[in-house]
Design a protein around this motif. Structure first.
Motif, PDB file in Angstrom:
ATOM      1  N   MET A   1       0.811  -1.194   0.000  1.00  0.00           N
ATOM      2  CA  MET A   1       0.000   0.000   0.000  1.00  0.00           C
ATOM      3  C   MET A   1       0.856   1.260   0.000  1.00  0.00           C
ATOM      4  O   MET A   1       0.549   2.216  -0.682  1.00  0.00           O
ATOM      5  N   GLU A   2       1.926   1.242   0.810  1.00  0.00           N
ATOM      6  CA  GLU A   2       2.802   2.387   0.863  1.00  0.00           C
ATOM      7  C   GLU A   2       3.528   2.592  -0.457  1.00  0.00           C
ATOM      8  O   GLU A   2       3.849   3.726  -0.821  1.00  0.00           O
ATOM      9  N   ASP A   3       3.791   1.516  -1.178  1.00  0.00           N
ATOM     10  CA  ASP A   3       4.484   1.629  -2.457  1.00  0.00           C
ATOM     11  C   ASP A   3       3.639   2.395  -3.475  1.00  0.00           C
ATOM     12  O   ASP A   3       4.180   3.062  -4.355  1.00  0.00           O
ATOM     13  N   ILE A   4       2.342   2.321  -3.372  1.00  0.00           N
ATOM     14  CA  ILE A   4       1.450   3.026  -4.307  1.00  0.00           C
ATOM     15  C   ILE A   4       1.187   4.451  -3.834  1.00  0.00           C
ATOM     16  O   ILE A   4       1.123   5.386  -4.629  1.00  0.00           O
ATOM     17  N   LEU A   5       1.065   4.650  -2.552  1.00  0.00           N
ATOM     18  CA  LEU A   5       0.717   5.939  -1.989  1.00  0.00           C
ATOM     19  C   LEU A   5       1.848   6.961  -2.108  1.00  0.00           C
ATOM     20  O   LEU A   5       1.605   8.135  -2.413  1.00  0.00           O
ATOM     21  N   VAL A   6       3.070   6.568  -1.889  1.00  0.00           N
ATOM     22  CA  VAL A   6       4.219   7.488  -1.940  1.00  0.00           C
ATOM     23  C   VAL A   6       4.380   8.116  -3.326  1.00  0.00           C
ATOM     24  O   VAL A   6       4.547   9.337  -3.433  1.00  0.00           O
ATOM     25  N   PRO A   7       4.333   7.378  -4.426  1.00  0.00           N
ATOM     26  CA  PRO A   7       4.478   8.030  -5.732  1.00  0.00           C
ATOM     27  C   PRO A   7       3.329   9.013  -6.041  1.00  0.00           C
ATOM     28  O   PRO A   7       3.557  10.061  -6.659  1.00  0.00           O
ATOM     29  N   PHE A   8       2.110   8.696  -5.611  1.00  0.00           N
ATOM     30  CA  PHE A   8       0.998   9.621  -5.844  1.00  0.00           C
ATOM     31  C   PHE A   8       1.186  10.929  -5.079  1.00  0.00           C
ATOM     32  O   PHE A   8       0.946  12.018  -5.603  1.00  0.00           O
ATOM     33  N   ILE A   9       1.618  10.836  -3.842  1.00  0.00           N
ATOM     34  CA  ILE A   9       1.856  12.040  -3.039  1.00  0.00           C
ATOM     35  C   ILE A   9       3.010  12.838  -3.635  1.00  0.00           C
ATOM     36  O   ILE A   9       2.937  14.061  -3.757  1.00  0.00           O
TER      37      ILE A   9
END
Length: 103
Positions: A1-9
């Motif tokens: 989940m963190e792998d997807i959230l960090v690039p979006f932010i």
């Protein structure tokens, strides 16, 4: 989940947030640097008031000088200097043109 959230932010903050902040402050600086129409009206009123007060002062000095021959008017700045009068005539002309251009 963190792998997807960090690039979006990261993407959102770099490509959306940063330009938004820069453009926001650029428009604030541009609007703050200009004179508003309310400021122009206020300046015209102040200019008109200053001219009327100057004319009144000249009238009072002339009346006092008629009553008392020893009276010498106090020099305010340099009364009725031609270089100042040219600038005032130019300002009067510009204001008349601006009023004529308004609908």
């Amino acid at each position: 989940m963190e792998d997807i959230l960090v690039p979006f932010i990261l993407f959102g903050s770099i490509f959306i947030g940063l330009p938004w902040i820069i453009l926001h402050y650029v428009t604030k600086w541009k609007t703050a640097a200009t004179i508003t129409s309310d400021d122009e009206v206020l300046l015209e009123e102040l200019y008109s008031l200053a001219r009327r007060l100057d004319e009144r002062m000249d009238t009072v000095e002339r009346l006092v000088a008629d009553d008392d021959p020893s009276f010498t008017p106090v020099k305010r700045l340099v009364a009725d200097q031609e270089t100042d009068n040219q600038k005032l005539r130019e300002l009067d002309r510009m204001m008349a043109e601006k009023k004529g251009a308004r609908p």
